[in-house]
Design a protein around this motif. Structure first.
Motif, PDB file in Angstrom:
ATOM      1  N   ALA A 106      42.162 -76.354  39.703  1.00 28.27           N
ATOM      2  CA  ALA A 106      43.277 -75.513  39.060  1.00 28.27           C
ATOM      3  C   ALA A 106      43.729 -76.176  37.784  1.00 28.27           C
ATOM      4  O   ALA A 106      44.176 -75.374  36.918  1.00 28.27           O
ATOM      5  CB  ALA A 106      44.226 -75.361  40.295  1.00 28.27           C
ATOM      6  N   VAL A 107      43.931 -77.455  37.694  1.00 26.34           N
ATOM      7  CA  VAL A 107      44.502 -78.234  36.899  1.00 26.34           C
ATOM      8  C   VAL A 107      43.817 -79.709  36.395  1.00 26.34           C
ATOM      9  O   VAL A 107      43.182 -80.022  37.124  1.00 26.34           O
ATOM     10  CB  VAL A 107      45.983 -78.699  37.173  1.00 26.34           C
ATOM     11  CG1 VAL A 107      46.737 -79.694  36.345  1.00 26.34           C
ATOM     12  CG2 VAL A 107      46.888 -77.447  37.143  1.00 26.34           C
ATOM     13  N   LEU A 167      47.615 -70.009  36.931  1.00 24.06           N
ATOM     14  CA  LEU A 167      46.460 -70.893  37.300  1.00 24.06           C
ATOM     15  C   LEU A 167      45.403 -69.838  37.778  1.00 24.06           C
ATOM     16  O   LEU A 167      45.471 -68.838  38.186  1.00 24.06           O
ATOM     17  CB  LEU A 167      47.082 -71.758  38.516  1.00 24.06           C
ATOM     18  CG  LEU A 167      48.133 -72.778  38.214  1.00 24.06           C
ATOM     19  CD1 LEU A 167      48.184 -73.597  39.152  1.00 24.06           C
ATOM     20  CD2 LEU A 167      47.600 -73.557  36.941  1.00 24.06           C
ATOM     21  N   HIS A 186      43.683 -75.199  33.849  1.00 25.07           N
ATOM     22  CA  HIS A 186      44.802 -75.496  33.242  1.00 25.07           C
ATOM     23  C   HIS A 186      45.167 -77.144  32.731  1.00 25.07           C
ATOM     24  O   HIS A 186      44.999 -77.783  33.637  1.00 25.07           O
ATOM     25  CB  HIS A 186      46.085 -74.850  33.967  1.00 25.07           C
ATOM     26  CG  HIS A 186      47.251 -74.868  33.221  1.00 25.07           C
ATOM     27  ND1 HIS A 186      47.535 -73.995  32.032  1.00 25.07           N
ATOM     28  CD2 HIS A 186      48.444 -75.334  33.383  1.00 25.07           C
ATOM     29  CE1 HIS A 186      48.701 -74.238  31.928  1.00 25.07           C
ATOM     30  NE2 HIS A 186      49.523 -74.958  32.530  1.00 25.07           N
TER      31      HIS A 186
END
Length: 310
Positions: free
Chosen positions: A181-182, A8, A206
């Protein structure tokens, strides 16, 4: 594949496959979590909205006590629900109490909207006419500012978003001090959402794929390219659909409460360039013909900016 991880933008390693808990039958979630961790899963995905975080927590506690895994070996994801997007710290605290944890590894904005925090239900407040009670003046960027503040508390190691379209990410990113991060989205060959995947790759966000098999009785299982690859590889169509995400650099969530399927979902295969071309060509054809299949789209009555829904 059980040991495969991705990096990440926080420096954390995130497993390539995780156990999903959405719509898992009550009374079966605890055992599913324990068995998944025994089988080799190291990512558990949950959410306040699912209403089963306490069972997830029981499963985690049992696995820790039995020495199956240590807390630091499990990547736990949960999400702030839409009735808490102006109270993210409270949303996180409630989830931590449900899970029996001091921190989660990743905390996501479940959907970029606000449902009435003072409405007639904690999760799904409704108006007298039966519609969802939504506060339409809310700006999702304000939620993200609250999410950023949570990092200093140590109660989550990373923050991210879920169900964010390219349009919504482009609204958010200019105001973000911390890049998510995601982005957890519905993703499979019949809904590649390539415009989101490409933007996220460019920005270091991500992708985590949910509903990778579609829905119960999903047409994905009988789709020609999926069946063709499954026959060539001597595996089930579900294995092909789960394995599709690894060469794309995405984490995939596999939901099940049955022991055999939990184990089977872990047996991903390496799809080669020919396999991926077959699947990508099918995705492109569905996109061109306007035949994309989205299986998860709650009746919020909000345009979230997805091309197939706008």
């Amino acid at each position: 594949m059980a040991n495969k991880t991705f990096k990440l933008n926080t420096g954390q390693d995130i497993p390539a496959i995780g156990l999903g808990t959405w719509q898992s039958e009550p009374g079966k979630v605890r055992e599913a979590v324990v068995h998944a961790l025994k089988a080799g899963y190291r990512l558990i995905d949950c959410a306040y909205c699912y209403g089963n975080e306490q069972e997830v927590g029981q499963g985690l506690a049992e696995a820790f006590a039995a020495g199956i895994v240590k807390r630091e070996e499990v990547f736990v994801v949960t999400k702030v629900w839409a009735t808490y997007t102006t109270r993210c710290a409270l949303g996180l605290q409630k989830s931590l109490e449900n899970l029996g944890l001091e921190y989660v590894d990743l905390f996501l904005v479940h959907w970029p909207l606000l449902m009435n925090p003072e409405g007639n239900d904690d999760r799904f407040p409704k108006l007298p006419n039966g519609e969802r009670d939504i506060i339409r003046s809310h700006n999702h960027v304000d939620t993200w500012k609250q999410m950023e503040a949570l990092l200093a508390t140590g109660k989550t190691k990373a923050i991210g978003v879920s169900n964010y379209s390219k349009r919504y990410l482009e609204q958010l990113l200019p105001h973000a001090t911390v890049v998510p991060a995601v982005n957890q989205i519905e993703n499979h060959p019949a809904l590649p959402q390539q415009e989101i995947v490409d933007l996220c790759k460019e920005k270091g966000i991500h992708i985590m794929a949910y509903s990778p098999l579609g829905s119960t009785g999903s047409p994905l299982f009988t789709a020609e390219p999926v069946v063709k690859i499954a026959e060539k590889r001597g595996v089930k169509p579900s294995t092909v659909l789960l394995s599709y995400h690894i060469p794309r650099g995405s984490t995939v969530l596999a939901k099940s409460v049955t022991r055999e399927r939990i184990e089977e979902n872990l047996k991903l295969i390496d799809l080669d360039a020919d396999d991926m071309k077959l699947l990508n060509d099918w995705s492109d054809k569905l996109t061109r013909e306007g035949q994309l299949m989205r299986f998860v789209y709650p009746p919020f009555g909000v345009d979230f900016g997805f091309p197939d829904k706008s």
